[in-house]
Write a protein that holds these residues in place. Structure first.
Motif, PDB file in Angstrom:
ATOM      1  N   ASN A   1      27.765  37.403  41.605  1.00 35.98           N
ATOM      2  CA  ASN A   1      28.246  36.463  42.609  1.00 35.98           C
ATOM      3  C   ASN A   1      28.088  37.113  43.985  1.00 35.98           C
ATOM      4  OD1 ASN A   1      29.735  34.819  44.342  1.00 35.98           O
ATOM      5  ND2 ASN A   1      31.341  34.412  42.833  1.00 35.98           N
ATOM      6  N   SER A   2      27.303  36.495  44.860  1.00 38.53           N
ATOM      7  CA  SER A   2      26.956  37.127  46.142  1.00 38.53           C
ATOM      8  C   SER A   2      28.115  37.198  47.122  1.00 38.53           C
ATOM      9  CB  SER A   2      25.795  36.376  46.796  1.00 38.53           C
ATOM     10  OG  SER A   2      26.172  35.049  47.137  1.00 38.53           O
ATOM     11  N   ILE A   3      29.211  36.473  46.863  1.00 40.57           N
ATOM     12  CA  ILE A   3      30.371  36.572  47.754  1.00 40.57           C
ATOM     13  C   ILE A   3      31.514  37.347  47.092  1.00 40.57           C
ATOM     14  CG2 ILE A   3      29.789  34.475  49.028  1.00 40.57           C
ATOM     15  CD1 ILE A   3      31.984  33.031  47.443  1.00 40.57           C
ATOM     16  N   GLU A   4      31.242  37.923  45.931  1.00 42.51           N
ATOM     17  CA  GLU A   4      32.228  38.758  45.224  1.00 42.51           C
ATOM     18  C   GLU A   4      31.544  40.065  44.833  1.00 42.51           C
ATOM     19  OE1 GLU A   4      35.160  37.934  45.367  1.00 42.51           O
ATOM     20  OE2 GLU A   4      35.588  35.856  44.863  1.00 42.51           O
ATOM     21  N   PHE A   5      31.180  40.863  45.841  1.00 47.28           N
ATOM     22  CA  PHE A   5      30.413  42.084  45.610  1.00 47.28           C
ATOM     23  C   PHE A   5      30.727  43.062  46.733  1.00 47.28           C
ATOM     24  CE2 PHE A   5      26.260  44.370  46.241  1.00 47.28           C
ATOM     25  CZ  PHE A   5      26.312  45.122  45.086  1.00 47.28           C
ATOM     26  N   ARG A   6      31.761  43.894  46.528  1.00 49.07           N
ATOM     27  CA  ARG A   6      32.216  44.674  47.674  1.00 49.07           C
ATOM     28  C   ARG A   6      32.984  45.938  47.255  1.00 49.07           C
ATOM     29  NH1 ARG A   6      34.780  39.743  47.593  1.00 49.07           N
ATOM     30  NH2 ARG A   6      37.019  39.675  47.211  1.00 49.07           N
ATOM     31  N   ASP A   7      33.238  46.765  48.260  1.00 48.75           N
ATOM     32  CA  ASP A   7      34.147  47.912  48.174  1.00 48.75           C
ATOM     33  C   ASP A   7      33.599  49.051  47.313  1.00 48.75           C
ATOM     34  OD1 ASP A   7      35.618  46.002  49.518  1.00 48.75           O
ATOM     35  OD2 ASP A   7      36.954  45.586  47.844  1.00 48.75           O
ATOM     36  N   PRO A   8      32.457  49.650  47.696  1.00 50.08           N
ATOM     37  CA  PRO A   8      31.903  50.763  46.913  1.00 50.08           C
ATOM     38  C   PRO A   8      32.824  51.974  46.922  1.00 50.08           C
ATOM     39  CG  PRO A   8      30.746  50.539  49.009  1.00 50.08           C
ATOM     40  CD  PRO A   8      31.634  49.338  48.891  1.00 50.08           C
ATOM     41  N   THR A   9      32.836  52.687  45.809  1.00 53.13           N
ATOM     42  CA  THR A   9      33.666  53.888  45.677  1.00 53.13           C
ATOM     43  C   THR A   9      32.976  55.093  46.303  1.00 53.13           C
ATOM     44  OG1 THR A   9      32.684  54.578  43.577  1.00 53.13           O
ATOM     45  CG2 THR A   9      34.554  53.048  43.459  1.00 53.13           C
ATOM     46  N   THR A  10      33.707  56.187  46.384  1.00 54.84           N
ATOM     47  CA  THR A  10      33.096  57.478  46.664  1.00 54.84           C
ATOM     48  C   THR A  10      32.115  57.801  45.538  1.00 54.84           C
ATOM     49  OG1 THR A  10      35.070  58.234  47.829  1.00 54.84           O
ATOM     50  CG2 THR A  10      33.581  59.937  47.010  1.00 54.84           C
ATOM     51  N   GLY A  11      30.991  58.407  45.894  1.00 51.47           N
ATOM     52  CA  GLY A  11      29.999  58.719  44.879  1.00 51.47           C
ATOM     53  C   GLY A  11      30.344  59.980  44.096  1.00 51.47           C
TER      54      GLY A  11
ATOM     55  N   ALA B   1      30.671  53.069  41.891  1.00 55.98           N
ATOM     56  CA  ALA B   1      31.084  51.771  41.361  1.00 55.98           C
ATOM     57  C   ALA B   1      31.333  50.821  42.528  1.00 55.98           C
ATOM     58  CB  ALA B   1      32.340  51.912  40.517  1.00 55.98           C
ATOM     59  N   VAL B   2      31.053  49.547  42.294  1.00 54.73           N
ATOM     60  CA  VAL B   2      31.283  48.497  43.287  1.00 54.73           C
ATOM     61  C   VAL B   2      32.063  47.381  42.610  1.00 54.73           C
ATOM     62  CG1 VAL B   2      30.203  46.865  44.887  1.00 54.73           C
ATOM     63  CG2 VAL B   2      29.097  49.064  44.438  1.00 54.73           C
ATOM     64  N   GLY B   3      33.082  46.889  43.286  1.00 58.59           N
ATOM     65  CA  GLY B   3      33.832  45.768  42.740  1.00 58.59           C
ATOM     66  C   GLY B   3      32.977  44.512  42.731  1.00 58.59           C
ATOM     67  N   GLY B   4      33.039  43.780  41.642  1.00 56.53           N
ATOM     68  CA  GLY B   4      32.208  42.586  41.577  1.00 56.53           C
ATOM     69  C   GLY B   4      32.641  41.622  40.498  1.00 56.53           C
ATOM     70  N   GLU B   5      31.905  40.536  40.459  1.00 57.95           N
ATOM     71  CA  GLU B   5      32.100  39.530  39.428  1.00 57.95           C
ATOM     72  C   GLU B   5      30.791  39.441  38.654  1.00 57.95           C
ATOM     73  OE1 GLU B   5      32.400  34.870  39.694  1.00 57.95           O
ATOM     74  OE2 GLU B   5      34.254  35.774  40.454  1.00 57.95           O
ATOM     75  N   LEU B   6      30.854  39.644  37.358  1.00 58.98           N
ATOM     76  CA  LEU B   6      29.664  39.661  36.515  1.00 58.98           C
ATOM     77  C   LEU B   6      29.829  38.615  35.420  1.00 58.98           C
ATOM     78  CD1 LEU B   6      26.958  41.123  35.951  1.00 58.98           C
ATOM     79  CD2 LEU B   6      28.236  42.657  34.426  1.00 58.98           C
ATOM     80  N   ASN B   7      28.988  37.597  35.489  1.00 59.56           N
ATOM     81  CA  ASN B   7      29.070  36.485  34.514  1.00 59.56           C
ATOM     82  C   ASN B   7      30.479  35.900  34.454  1.00 59.56           C
ATOM     83  OD1 ASN B   7      26.317  36.781  33.701  1.00 59.56           O
ATOM     84  ND2 ASN B   7      26.922  38.542  32.453  1.00 59.56           N
ATOM     85  N   GLY B   8      31.124  35.839  35.610  1.00 58.10           N
ATOM     86  CA  GLY B   8      32.449  35.251  35.716  1.00 58.10           C
ATOM     87  C   GLY B   8      33.590  36.178  35.377  1.00 58.10           C
ATOM     88  N   TYR B   9      33.282  37.450  35.012  1.00 56.98           N
ATOM     89  CA  TYR B   9      34.330  38.396  34.631  1.00 56.98           C
ATOM     90  C   TYR B   9      34.522  39.455  35.717  1.00 56.98           C
ATOM     91  CZ  TYR B   9      34.003  36.553  29.851  1.00 56.98           C
ATOM     92  OH  TYR B   9      34.029  35.740  28.748  1.00 56.98           O
TER      93      TYR B   9
ATOM     94  N   PRO C   1      23.468  41.903  45.801  1.00 51.90           N
ATOM     95  CA  PRO C   1      23.871  41.367  44.489  1.00 51.90           C
ATOM     96  C   PRO C   1      22.818  40.408  43.944  1.00 51.90           C
ATOM     97  CG  PRO C   1      24.995  40.186  46.220  1.00 51.90           C
ATOM     98  CD  PRO C   1      24.157  41.232  46.904  1.00 51.90           C
ATOM     99  N   ASP C   2      21.639  40.933  43.681  1.00 47.73           N
ATOM    100  CA  ASP C   2      20.534  40.057  43.301  1.00 47.73           C
ATOM    101  C   ASP C   2      20.213  40.110  41.816  1.00 47.73           C
ATOM    102  OD1 ASP C   2      19.553  42.599  43.286  1.00 47.73           O
ATOM    103  OD2 ASP C   2      18.099  42.302  44.900  1.00 47.73           O
TER     104      ASP C   2
END
Length: 517
Positions: free
Chosen positions: A115-125, A136-144, A109-110
């Motif tokens: 958010n490096s501690i809110e970046f997880r659970d990739p989907t099937t491709g 798709a990967v679950g994450g937090e982007l600019n607080g959303y 998550p660079d």
């Protein structure tokens, strides 16, 4: 996944005991989705990028029949990144051993705003029209909240797309996203990497607010983005996969029977000391077929047909009439391990109470306030299960019917408040609403699967599903319980068909495919 005639289930597992932590990937295999052989863990915490845990991920089958795992690992500082693993020997039917890619992690998550501690659970491709892989990967982007979108030519080297698959202005992290195609009114599954037929829609599911929610919409190939049919800002109004104790669900395309199957994790709702005493904690729900309703508005779910192989000792009744206050006992089935299917037919729909749209914001609260003993115009009617002799303990699964301005709304509840005399248990009243065309269909169906502490109920043909965990003292103390059909509403309810079965015990991880216990 289904691969070379075998179903594989990978799951979050602690080898050291029934407590959270030290997470590895457990691995079980089956030929029928009912009986399972437990194997050695597929992934363990043994590299810098997953030493904090081998967390959620997915399996994708690449062209040429090559399965590949992509999963979230945590490092010593709990920063999250995505890792890859391959089967060591694809000729092994059980795929017992997996080898991690030497260049792990393949995705960090660079990017700005992540958010490096809110970046997880990739989907099937899946493969897009340009021939590139996506996930798709679950994450937090600019607080959303966001389902972040990535592309790859080879599934090994990934590039972040400059926009998410979809995002929402909520601040809660979306865990375990899932993205798949569905055809309205067709219960056949679709492989997301195959050509998607005209008229198909897409479902985007996310685990948030301790429940699994989803949206129906379209996948805009030009924008490479998910576009919901309806944008609803208030998350309380989002549709749910299940309205009970059900989380982190995952679906896969079953090429064996051309269907999409989903199942979720149901946590324990007793105490940690109870978990230590019994030696296990958490279970996966019965696998369900999932598809899109004919109106294209919501997903429907039903237990996979293989579960019916456990049925024995069928009991059948027809033409039952339930007046206000009536109880009809369903005898001669094991009340602790049962499958009950019942149709309720409404003699009249004129007595339905008026519907208040504000109830949609908190159906659980409404189930608690208008319990099964509170009479209504139409309903409550349904099942009383796991009932002790004197009814000190019982769980109620039931319906109430309401009339709104243009349609009928059905409330389905699973009320656990009197499910056990034991203290220190979670005993809520779960509930969810669904629309129903009572002018056209006078029958409302209910199917309830009882497996001791696990109760899974499917209302209105799978429009609302509720998983409950119950721990009645009668289960341990007396070894005897009762099941009833009931009606406490003013309007008479008929039961044209009631069928019930005792369910045999499946073989689940009893047979080991490895030497350790």
């Amino acid at each position: 996944m289904y691969f070379n005639g075998i179903y594989h289930e990978f799951y979050q597992y602690n080898l050291n005991g029934p407590i959270f932590g030290d997470i590895v990937w457990g691995h079980s295999v089956s030929t029928d989705l009912v009986n399972w052989i437990g194997l050695e863990p597929a992934l363990v915490r043994d590299t810098p990028s997953d030493i904090d845990g081998c967390w959620t991920g997915s399996v994708t089958i690449l062209p040429g029949g090559k399965p590949i795992i992509i999963y979230t690992g945590g490092d010593i500082d709990q920063h999250q990144a995505q890792n890859i693993a391959f089967p060591k020997n694809r000729s092994d039917p059980y795929l017992r051993e997996w080898i991690k890619a030497p260049n792990n992690p393949v995705l960090r998550p660079d990017e700005p705003g992540m958010n490096s501690i809110e970046f997880r659970d990739p989907t099937t491709g899946w493969i897009g029209p340009d021939g590139l892989w996506r996930m798709a990967v679950g994450g937090e982007l600019n607080g959303y909240s966001a389902a972040l979108l990535y592309k790859s030519e080879d599934f090994l080297n990934w590039t972040k797309v400059d926009h998410p698959l979809y995002s929402h202005n909520g601040s809660n992290m979306w865990e375990c996203p899932d993205f798949f195609a569905v055809l309205p009114g067709n219960n056949a599954g679709l492989d997301l990497s195959a050509a998607i037929p005209q008229g198909a829609k897409h479902a985007l599911k996310m685990s948030v607010d301790s429940v699994d929610k989803y949206m129906i919409g379209v996948y805009d190939l030009q924008r490479d983005a998910f576009v919901p049919d309806n944008v609803v800002d208030d998350r309380r109004l989002w549709l749910r996969i299940d309205y009970g104790t059900f989380y982190a669900s995952k679906s896969f395309f079953d090429s064996n029977k051309n269907r999409r199957i989903i199942w979720g994790w149901s946590r324990e709702t007793d105490s940690p000391s109870d978990d230590l005493e019994k030696g296990w904690a958490g279970l996966h729900t019965i696998p369900r077929t999932i598809w899109l309703a004919g109106d294209g508005k919501q997903l429907l779910q039903w237990p996979v047909e293989e579960i019916e192989s456990l049925r024995t000792n069928e009991i059948s009744h027809q033409g039952i009439e339930l007046n206000k206050g009536d109880l009809f006992e369903i005898k001669e089935v094991d009340a602790f391990q049962a499958d009950v299917e019942i149709d309720f037919e409404l003699a009249s729909i004129d007595d339905a109470d008026p519907f208040d749209p504000s109830w949609l914001l908190d159906p659980e609260k409404h189930c608690g306030e208008a319990g099964a003993s509170v009479p209504g115009g139409i309903g409550p009617f349904g099942l009383v299960i796991l009932a002790s002799d004197n009814m000190d303990e019982h769980t109620e699964v039931y319906f109430r019917v309401y009339k709104s301005q243009e349609k009928y709304m059905v409330l389905m509840c699973s009320d656990l408040r009197r499910s056990s005399l034991r203290p220190d248990l979670e005993k809520p009243a779960y509930g969810g609403f669904f629309e129903f065309d009572l002018e056209k269909e006078r029958k409302i169906s209910l199917r309830t699967l009882i497996d001791r502490s696990a109760v899974e109920s499917f209302g209105g043909g799978g429009r609302v599903c509720i998983t409950s965990r119950v721990y009645p003292a009668v289960l341990a103390d007396v070894g005897r319980a009762h099941i009833y059909a009931f009606n406490n509403g003013s309007a008479t309810v008929r039961v044209p068909q009631l069928s019930a079965w005792t369910m045999r015990k499946a073989q689940v991880n009893v047979e080991k495919g490895w030497s350790a216990i």
